[in-house]
Design a protein around this motif. Structure first.
Motif, PDB file in Angstrom:
ATOM      1  N   GLY A  78      12.842  42.977  43.515  1.00  0.00           N
ATOM      2  CA  GLY A  78      12.165  44.070  44.221  1.00  0.00           C
ATOM      3  C   GLY A  78      12.832  44.441  45.522  1.00  0.00           C
ATOM      4  N   ALA A  79      14.185  44.435  45.528  1.00  0.00           N
ATOM      5  CA  ALA A  79      14.897  44.694  46.774  1.00  0.00           C
ATOM      6  C   ALA A  79      16.210  45.418  46.491  1.00  0.00           C
ATOM      7  CB  ALA A  79      15.173  43.386  47.505  1.00  0.00           C
ATOM      8  N   ARG A  80      16.739  46.034  47.553  1.00  0.00           N
ATOM      9  CA  ARG A  80      18.052  46.676  47.485  1.00  0.00           C
ATOM     10  C   ARG A  80      19.092  45.660  47.949  1.00  0.00           C
ATOM     11  NH1 ARG A  80      21.024  50.315  51.199  1.00  0.00           N
ATOM     12  NH2 ARG A  80      22.457  51.561  49.943  1.00  0.00           N
ATOM     13  N   ILE A  81      20.005  45.323  47.073  1.00  0.00           N
ATOM     14  CA  ILE A  81      20.965  44.264  47.351  1.00  0.00           C
ATOM     15  C   ILE A  81      22.319  44.849  47.743  1.00  0.00           C
ATOM     16  CG2 ILE A  81      19.837  42.602  45.824  1.00  0.00           C
ATOM     17  CD1 ILE A  81      21.976  43.260  43.715  1.00  0.00           C
ATOM     18  N   GLY A  82      23.235  43.969  48.132  1.00  0.00           N
ATOM     19  CA  GLY A  82      24.610  44.352  48.429  1.00  0.00           C
ATOM     20  C   GLY A  82      25.556  43.628  47.484  1.00  0.00           C
ATOM     21  N   ILE A  83      26.662  44.278  47.121  1.00  0.00           N
ATOM     22  CA  ILE A  83      27.595  43.713  46.143  1.00  0.00           C
ATOM     23  C   ILE A  83      29.028  43.968  46.590  1.00  0.00           C
ATOM     24  CG2 ILE A  83      28.443  43.838  43.754  1.00  0.00           C
ATOM     25  CD1 ILE A  83      25.680  44.966  42.981  1.00  0.00           C
ATOM     26  N   THR A  84      29.860  42.938  46.502  1.00  0.00           N
ATOM     27  CA  THR A  84      31.315  43.092  46.554  1.00  0.00           C
ATOM     28  C   THR A  84      31.837  42.753  45.173  1.00  0.00           C
ATOM     29  OG1 THR A  84      31.524  42.547  48.899  1.00  0.00           O
ATOM     30  CG2 THR A  84      33.476  42.238  47.539  1.00  0.00           C
ATOM     31  N   ALA A  85      32.531  43.687  44.532  1.00  0.00           N
ATOM     32  CA  ALA A  85      32.992  43.521  43.157  1.00  0.00           C
ATOM     33  C   ALA A  85      34.513  43.582  43.096  1.00  0.00           C
ATOM     34  CB  ALA A  85      32.391  44.604  42.260  1.00  0.00           C
ATOM     35  N   VAL A  86      35.092  42.698  42.281  1.00  0.00           N
ATOM     36  CA  VAL A  86      36.544  42.618  42.120  1.00  0.00           C
ATOM     37  C   VAL A  86      36.875  42.638  40.634  1.00  0.00           C
ATOM     38  CG1 VAL A  86      38.641  41.301  42.626  1.00  0.00           C
ATOM     39  CG2 VAL A  86      36.701  41.195  44.201  1.00  0.00           C
ATOM     40  N   LEU A  87      37.776  43.531  40.228  1.00  0.00           N
ATOM     41  CA  LEU A  87      38.198  43.609  38.829  1.00  0.00           C
ATOM     42  C   LEU A  87      39.349  42.656  38.553  1.00  0.00           C
ATOM     43  CD1 LEU A  87      38.292  45.091  36.005  1.00  0.00           C
ATOM     44  CD2 LEU A  87      40.045  46.554  37.037  1.00  0.00           C
ATOM     45  N   HIS A  88      39.222  41.870  37.490  1.00  0.00           N
ATOM     46  CA  HIS A  88      40.324  41.110  36.919  1.00  0.00           C
ATOM     47  C   HIS A  88      40.481  41.565  35.472  1.00  0.00           C
ATOM     48  CE1 HIS A  88      40.284  37.401  39.831  1.00  0.00           C
ATOM     49  NE2 HIS A  88      40.559  38.544  40.434  1.00  0.00           N
ATOM     50  N   SER A  89      41.710  41.805  35.050  1.00  0.00           N
ATOM     51  CA  SER A  89      41.926  42.279  33.681  1.00  0.00           C
ATOM     52  C   SER A  89      42.541  41.217  32.797  1.00  0.00           C
ATOM     53  CB  SER A  89      42.831  43.521  33.695  1.00  0.00           C
ATOM     54  OG  SER A  89      44.114  43.188  34.208  1.00  0.00           O
ATOM     55  N   TRP A  90      42.708  39.998  33.286  1.00  0.00           N
ATOM     56  CA  TRP A  90      43.467  38.989  32.555  1.00  0.00           C
ATOM     57  C   TRP A  90      42.661  37.726  32.289  1.00  0.00           C
ATOM     58  CZ3 TRP A  90      44.543  40.745  37.488  1.00  0.00           C
ATOM     59  CH2 TRP A  90      44.163  39.888  38.532  1.00  0.00           C
ATOM     60  N   GLY A  91      43.060  37.038  31.218  1.00  0.00           N
ATOM     61  CA  GLY A  91      42.668  35.660  31.014  1.00  0.00           C
ATOM     62  C   GLY A  91      43.766  34.772  31.575  1.00  0.00           C
ATOM     63  N   SER A  92      43.538  33.466  31.584  1.00  0.00           N
ATOM     64  CA  SER A  92      44.498  32.559  32.201  1.00  0.00           C
ATOM     65  C   SER A  92      45.842  32.549  31.480  1.00  0.00           C
ATOM     66  CB  SER A  92      43.929  31.133  32.226  1.00  0.00           C
ATOM     67  OG  SER A  92      44.746  30.263  32.960  1.00  0.00           O
ATOM     68  N   ALA A  93      45.851  32.878  30.177  1.00  0.00           N
ATOM     69  CA  ALA A  93      47.091  32.918  29.403  1.00  0.00           C
ATOM     70  C   ALA A  93      47.704  34.321  29.391  1.00  0.00           C
ATOM     71  CB  ALA A  93      46.845  32.439  27.978  1.00  0.00           C
ATOM     72  N   LEU A  94      47.307  35.167  30.346  1.00  0.00           N
ATOM     73  CA  LEU A  94      47.823  36.536  30.511  1.00  0.00           C
ATOM     74  C   LEU A  94      47.350  37.485  29.427  1.00  0.00           C
ATOM     75  CD1 LEU A  94      51.536  36.028  31.691  1.00  0.00           C
ATOM     76  CD2 LEU A  94      49.526  36.558  33.063  1.00  0.00           C
ATOM     77  N   THR A  95      46.378  37.093  28.620  1.00  0.00           N
ATOM     78  CA  THR A  95      45.820  38.005  27.628  1.00  0.00           C
ATOM     79  C   THR A  95      44.953  39.044  28.332  1.00  0.00           C
ATOM     80  OG1 THR A  95      44.020  36.401  27.321  1.00  0.00           O
ATOM     81  CG2 THR A  95      45.857  36.346  25.741  1.00  0.00           C
TER      82      THR A  95
END
Length: 396
Positions: free
Chosen positions: A139-156
């Motif tokens: 029931g509140a307005r929150i704050g978000i910092t979002a970071v995109l990652h496009s990889w898995g650990s094996a570079l997939t």
């Protein structure tokens, strides 16, 4: 095995042949990234020569490429970004939430990066904001910092968004701070269902607006009936939203951010060897138990480069974004209001003096002062043979 192996070494040795083999099929952005990494801290970018005033030792330092995909250049960028974010931290618990695209959708995203990565941000942030605002949950307005990652650990290719969220938010009228439970923010199954609905609804809208491209094995999806059949399995499966345990205080949040915000697909420290067998590197196999997750993989050099190139972002695409209380349009006022409600005294940020020219590090031989004696233009070598050099130096 080489402790000093770097991605630039691999690109300089194998990049020309790889580009020749794929001539005419590589996006300009990928070519620019390869060129930047190959030339990073080499004579191609220029630099300077510094000499010790006591013993006369010479040191050559070449400039950095500063490309956001280069593993050598992210340290300074991360430190600068973190210094700016430190002032935004609140004296509350912080949570880490991860939104991941199913593999079928990830395949479409690989051919439509700008559109679908943006949709991933949009659907994930709206999901969090909507469920958090629901009185049945926070029931509140929150704050978000979002970071995109496009990889898995094996570079997939494995696109997902990491979110750092304060444990609470402002009431709808802005008069109260509503805290979450100490070890619980929002229900992940509810988040997953709304995330799936929002993403698929807007994905179909993008298709109907003819904003999606399909090539190669996905070419048949240009037909609407084939596209809808392709999406049928993911409409009924669970979409993964993962909430990790809360961080142990603001310092832990900053430590996490320093590792994640400016990370690239693979760091130089994970590279182990490069030879006729290919590229050997460390990776984590998350299917194993924690004690055995660290594994070693060797890929043919062409395949290693191909996998790295999967993660080159479209030009101008922002992979760090802020929402709600932390959005750029309202962050200053929102944080001031939260601190007022939490009775936290805001100390004004100290005035930062004008930056002075960076001084070369002390002489590695005698510890004496190093003085810049020559500026090197691009592609130029220093005048006169120095008696000792250290070409691994940083940018001035």
């Amino acid at each position: 095995m080489s402790a000093s192996l770097e991605l630039g070494d691999i690109f300089r040795a194998a990049g020309p042949a790889w580009r020749s083999a794929h001539a005419g099929r590589l996006p300009l952005q990928q070519l620019k990234v390869m060129s930047a990494i190959e030339h990073c801290r080499t004579a191609a970018l220029g630099g300077h020569v510094a000499a010790c005033g006591d013993c006369g030792h010479w040191r050559i330092a070449y400039n950095s490429c500063r490309n956001r995909h280069c593993p050598r250049c992210q340290g300074n960028a991360a430190r600068t970004w973190l210094a700016e974010r430190e002032a935004d931290l609140l004296p509350v618990g912080y949570f880490h939430v991860v939104f991941t695209l199913p593999a079928r959708i990830a395949d479409i995203a690989l051919q439509n990066k700008a559109v679908l990565y943006a949709l991933l941000f949009q659907a994930a942030s709206e999901t969090m904001m909507t469920i958090a605002a629901d009185p049945r949950h926070l029931g509140a307005r929150i704050g978000i910092t979002a970071v995109l990652h496009s990889w898995g650990s094996a570079l997939t290719h494995h696109p997902h968004v990491h979110m750092i969220v304060p444990g609470g938010g402002l009431s709808p009228d802005g008069q109260r701070w509503i805290s979450s439970r100490p070890a619980f923010l929002l229900p992940v199954r509810v988040l997953g269902k709304l995330f799936r609905r929002l993403f698929l609804t807007r994905l179909r809208a993008l298709f109907d607006a003819d904003r999606l491209a399909f090539r190669g094995q996905l070419a048949p999806l240009a037909d609407r009936r084939a596209f809808m059949r392709y999406l049928a399995p993911v409409r009924s499966t669970r979409w993964v939203v993962y909430a990790k345990p809360p961080f142990a205080g603001p310092k832990a949040v900053l430590a996490y951010l320093s590792r994640y915000t400016h990370r690239v697909a693979i760091s130089n420290r994970r590279l182990l060897a490069f030879n006729e067998n290919g590229v050997t590197f460390r990776y984590k196999d998350y299917r194993r138990d924690t004690a055995h997750q660290q594994q070693v993989m060797t890929l043919a050099t062409d395949e290693f480069i191909r996998r790295f190139m999967l993660h080159v972002l479209p030009r101008g695409f922002h992979r760090i974004r802020h929402y709600g209380l932390l959005s750029s349009s309202s962050r200053k006022a929102s944080l001031a209001r939260v601190r007022e409600l939490l009775k936290v005294i805001s100390t004004p940020a100290p005035e930062v003096p004008e930056a002075e020219p960076a001084m070369p590090p002390p002489c590695p031989c005698c510890g004496g002062p190093m003085v810049v004696i020559q500026i090197l233009p691009r592609w130029c070598q220093p005048r006169g043979p120095p008696r000792a050099t250290d070409p691994a130096g940083g940018s001035p």
